[in-house]
Design a protein around this motif. Structure first.
Motif, short mmCIF file in Angstrom:
data_model
loop_
_atom_site.label_atom_id
_atom_site.label_comp_id
_atom_site.label_asym_id
_atom_site.label_seq_id
_atom_site.Cartn_x
_atom_site.Cartn_y
_atom_site.Cartn_z
N UNK A 161 -15.87 -59.68 55.65
CA UNK A 161 -15.41 -60.65 54.67
C UNK A 161 -15.01 -61.93 55.40
N UNK A 162 -14.22 -61.79 56.46
CA UNK A 162 -13.82 -62.93 57.27
C UNK A 162 -14.62 -63.04 58.56
N UNK A 163 -15.05 -61.90 59.10
CA UNK A 163 -15.86 -61.92 60.33
C UNK A 163 -16.87 -60.78 60.29
N UNK A 220 -17.06 -59.47 70.74
CA UNK A 220 -16.44 -60.74 70.37
C UNK A 220 -16.44 -60.95 68.86
N UNK A 221 -15.49 -61.74 68.39
CA UNK A 221 -15.36 -62.01 66.97
C UNK A 221 -16.21 -63.23 66.60
N UNK A 279 -8.08 -62.59 67.89
CA UNK A 279 -9.18 -63.38 68.40
C UNK A 279 -9.77 -64.31 67.35
N UNK A 280 -9.57 -63.99 66.08
CA UNK A 280 -10.15 -64.81 65.02
C UNK A 280 -9.48 -66.16 64.90
#
Length: 236
Positions: free
Chosen positions: A13-15, A98-99, A135-136
């Motif tokens: 949804x976000x990442x 990684x994000x 990390x986001x």
């Protein structure tokens, strides 16, 4: 009724998230190629995930254990220790990936952060979800973070009562109809579906198109406008 609190799902949804599961599953197919066809492996792995989610929960660790269990099953217990080691290594790599933020995610969260209480509501491994949120770079935009074992109507009632003014004055945004939308609607809130190109098979469900508090968007770019329309309608 007023709209006071907005919940966001995290993974896909976000990442991005599911793409790493798909890549690892392809690697799993290669490792077990001598023991089963791809279709059989996918079927057996999905059955193991469905069977194990109640015990292991959602996330990378449960997925890794399900891969190991499937490898033992399809090889009749003859899977080499080296293959088990490769599966474990693949799981560790997933926990370090990684994000990559999805398009419009930051803008959507920032646009709503001044007007509403924002709560991140996500399933998965505690440490992994905390790592991804850190990390986001989005963590400071949320008023609260809830990493839950499952998403049920009672989950949303508790979360939106704890961090807002109740589920009936809350809205949940996510890529999963089964986890992010349907239980939130049952809890009395609004549910907004923002589909991702990759969604885990266990999260599929039929859209509740006729529900008055259901909405769908192609991406997060239109979320602020949708929330404004919902809020105006709720206030009116």
């Amino acid at each position: 009724m007023t709209l006071t609190t907005i919940g966001f799902d995290a993974d896909d949804t976000l990442w991005h998230n599911e793409r790493f599961f798909r890549l690892t599953q392809a690697r799993f197919h290669d490792l077990l190629a001598d023991h089963a066809e791809v279709a059989q492996l996918e079927q057996r792995l999905l059955a193991a995930e469905r069977r194990n989610v109640g015990a292991y929960g959602f996330g990378v660790k449960g997925f890794t254990l399900s891969m190991i269990e499937t490898a033992i099953e399809v090889s009749a217990g003859r899977v080499p220790a080296a293959v088990i080691g490769e599966i474990l290594a693949a799981g560790r790599e997933m926990l370090a990936h990684p994000i990559e933020i999805l398009p419009h995610a930051r803008e959507a969260v920032e646009a709503l952060s001044d007007r509403y209480r924002l709560v991140l509501v996500t399933k998965g491994d505690l440490l992994d979800q905390e790592r991804k949120l850190a990390q986001s770079g989005l963590g400071d935009l949320f008023d609260a973070v809830e990493i839950v074992s499952d998403k049920r109507p009672e989950t949303y009632r508790a979360v939106f009562a704890r961090h807002g003014t109740g589920a009936d004055q809350g809205l949940m945004v996510g890529n999963s109809l089964k986890s992010d939308v349907l239980p939130m609607l049952e809890a009395g809130g609004w549910g907004v579906h923002v589909p991702h190109e990759m969604t885990w098979a266990l999260e599929h469900a039929t859209p509740p198109a006729a529900h008055p508090r259901f909405a769908a968007l192609p991406d997060l770019g239109g979320l602020a406008g949708l929330v404004a329309a919902i809020a105006a309608g709720a206030a009116g």
